[in-house]
Design an enzyme around this catalytic site. Structure first.
Site, PDB file in Angstrom:
ATOM      1  N   LEU A  23       0.816  -1.214   0.000  1.00  0.00           N
ATOM      2  CA  LEU A  23       0.000   0.000   0.000  1.00  0.00           C
ATOM      3  C   LEU A  23       0.851   1.265   0.000  1.00  0.00           C
ATOM      4  CD1 LEU A  23      -2.927  -0.565   2.544  1.00  0.00           C
ATOM      5  CD2 LEU A  23      -3.080  -0.363   0.064  1.00  0.00           C
ATOM      6  N   THR A  69      10.964  -3.171   1.987  1.00  0.00           N
ATOM      7  CA  THR A  69      10.235  -4.181   2.727  1.00  0.00           C
ATOM      8  C   THR A  69      10.999  -5.488   2.602  1.00  0.00           C
ATOM      9  OG1 THR A  69       8.062  -5.187   3.063  1.00  0.00           O
ATOM     10  CG2 THR A  69       8.711  -4.747   0.776  1.00  0.00           C
ATOM     11  N   LYS A  73      15.493  -5.412   4.097  1.00  0.00           N
ATOM     12  CA  LYS A  73      15.770  -4.468   5.182  1.00  0.00           C
ATOM     13  C   LYS A  73      17.187  -4.587   5.742  1.00  0.00           C
ATOM     14  CE  LYS A  73      10.969  -3.811   6.603  1.00  0.00           C
ATOM     15  NZ  LYS A  73      10.007  -3.810   7.739  1.00  0.00           N
ATOM     16  N   ASP A 110       9.904   2.137  11.149  1.00  0.00           N
ATOM     17  CA  ASP A 110       8.964   1.191  11.758  1.00  0.00           C
ATOM     18  C   ASP A 110       8.909   1.386  13.266  1.00  0.00           C
ATOM     19  OD1 ASP A 110       8.115  -0.121   9.439  1.00  0.00           O
ATOM     20  OD2 ASP A 110       9.766  -1.563   9.518  1.00  0.00           O
ATOM     21  N   ALA A 138       9.467  -8.417  14.548  1.00  0.00           N
ATOM     22  CA  ALA A 138       9.514  -8.632  15.992  1.00  0.00           C
ATOM     23  C   ALA A 138      10.678  -7.881  16.625  1.00  0.00           C
ATOM     24  CB  ALA A 138       9.608 -10.122  16.301  1.00  0.00           C
ATOM     25  N   TYR A 222      -2.447  -5.955   7.866  1.00  0.00           N
ATOM     26  CA  TYR A 222      -3.498  -5.035   7.422  1.00  0.00           C
ATOM     27  C   TYR A 222      -4.353  -5.613   6.305  1.00  0.00           C
ATOM     28  CZ  TYR A 222      -0.188  -3.689   3.674  1.00  0.00           C
ATOM     29  OH  TYR A 222       0.699  -3.696   2.619  1.00  0.00           O
ATOM     30  N   GLY A 243      -2.287  -3.035  11.426  1.00  0.00           N
ATOM     31  CA  GLY A 243      -1.161  -2.868  10.517  1.00  0.00           C
ATOM     32  C   GLY A 243      -1.251  -1.595   9.692  1.00  0.00           C
TER      33      GLY A 243
END
Length: 280
Positions: A23, A69, A73, A110, A138, A222, A243
């Site tokens: 998105l 993403t 990363k 993030d 996490a 999400y 999300g």
């Protein structure tokens, strides 16, 4: 590979694999439209770890930044001129800004995005927390919890190797991290704050175990939304952070860094994201 162009003054994009579901273009383009940045564009490109060095090498001076993403990363870090302390704390970069002096600098939005999403729902401090999962998200969650959680965090994971990794992140972040097996994951739901970082479907079975009294659930998914766990949590009257909340808040920070505007239009970006999800 993106074609070079002199017609677009400033460019940005999100990279990853898979990337079609992202998105990010919807959110960033909504920001550009609201801010009147008519000469900015934001695209998405399917790029894996093997293709990343070549992609980055080909980018010219029309580029302002990149969003990263999975699985990029950590792969992006050796290709940069430097990274922020926030990104270094979890060895993960989701934002690259191309500076006027030619330097390419990485950051992690993030982590502050998670904190901002929680704060928006009135969650600023908790006594303890639980994390479901042990992947890259996490570790960012632990970094956020290091600033939000006054006491221990328990991570529920599927292997001892993952448990050791999470405890290691805790030591680096100055956070007491305890670990438990995934077979005990239902115990996590009693924590004042539960952060679910696992892929779609992983926590579905836990929906039946949601207790009668709950605190706050932060589910980083999400799409699809709500997850069964989030729906069950809402039915119990608990606070739910989703999300999309995380995606919007971290994208707000990306827009501000890439464009230099002092305040990105959060409301317009969230509305655009909600419309896009509703159309899927």
């Amino acid at each position: 590979m993106p074609a070079r162009t002199s017609e677009t003054r400033r460019r940005a994009a999100v990279l990853g694999s898979p990337i079609a579901h992202s998105l990010s273009p919807v959110l960033h383009r909504a920001a550009y439209e609201t801010l009147g940045l008519d000469d900015w564009s934001y695209d998405r490109f399917e790029v894996d770890e093997a293709a990343l060095p070549g992609f980055v090498t080909e980018l010219d001076d029309t580029w302002a930044g990149l969003s990263l993403t999975m699985p990029l990363k950590r792969a992006i870090i050796p290709l940069l001129d430097g990274i922020s302390d926030t990104a270094a704390s979890v060895e993960a970069v989701n934002t690259v800004v191309f500076r006027a002096d030619g330097r390419r600098v990485g950051d992690n939005t993030d982590i502050p995005g998670m904190i901002a999403a929680l704060r928006e729902r009135g969650v600023e401090k908790v006594e303890s927390a639980a994390v479901l999962g042990a992947g890259a998200t996490a570790s960012s969650a632990l970094a956020a919890l290091a600033r939000v959680c006054a006491g221990p965090v328990t991570a529920y994971v599927r292997s001892e190797a993952r448990a050791e990794e999470m405890r290691g992140w805790g030591e680096r972040l100055g956070l007491e991290v305890r670990t438990a097996g995934w077979d005990r994951a239902a115990e996590a739901l009693a924590a004042p704050l539960v952060v679910a970082t696992t892929p779609a479907g992983t926590t579905n079975a836990l929906a039946a175990d949601v207790p009668g009294r709950v605190g706050t659930l932060f589910d980083v998914l999400y799409d699809p939304w709500p997850t069964p766990l989030a729906a069950a949590w809402s039915e119990r009257g608990g606070k739910v952070v989703g999300g999309l909340d995380l995606l919007v808040h971290q994208a707000v920070l990306q827009v501000e860094q890439m464009t230099g505007v002092p305040r990105a239009p959060l409301a317009a970006m969230r509305a655009a994201g909600e419309r896009a999800l509703a159309a899927r």
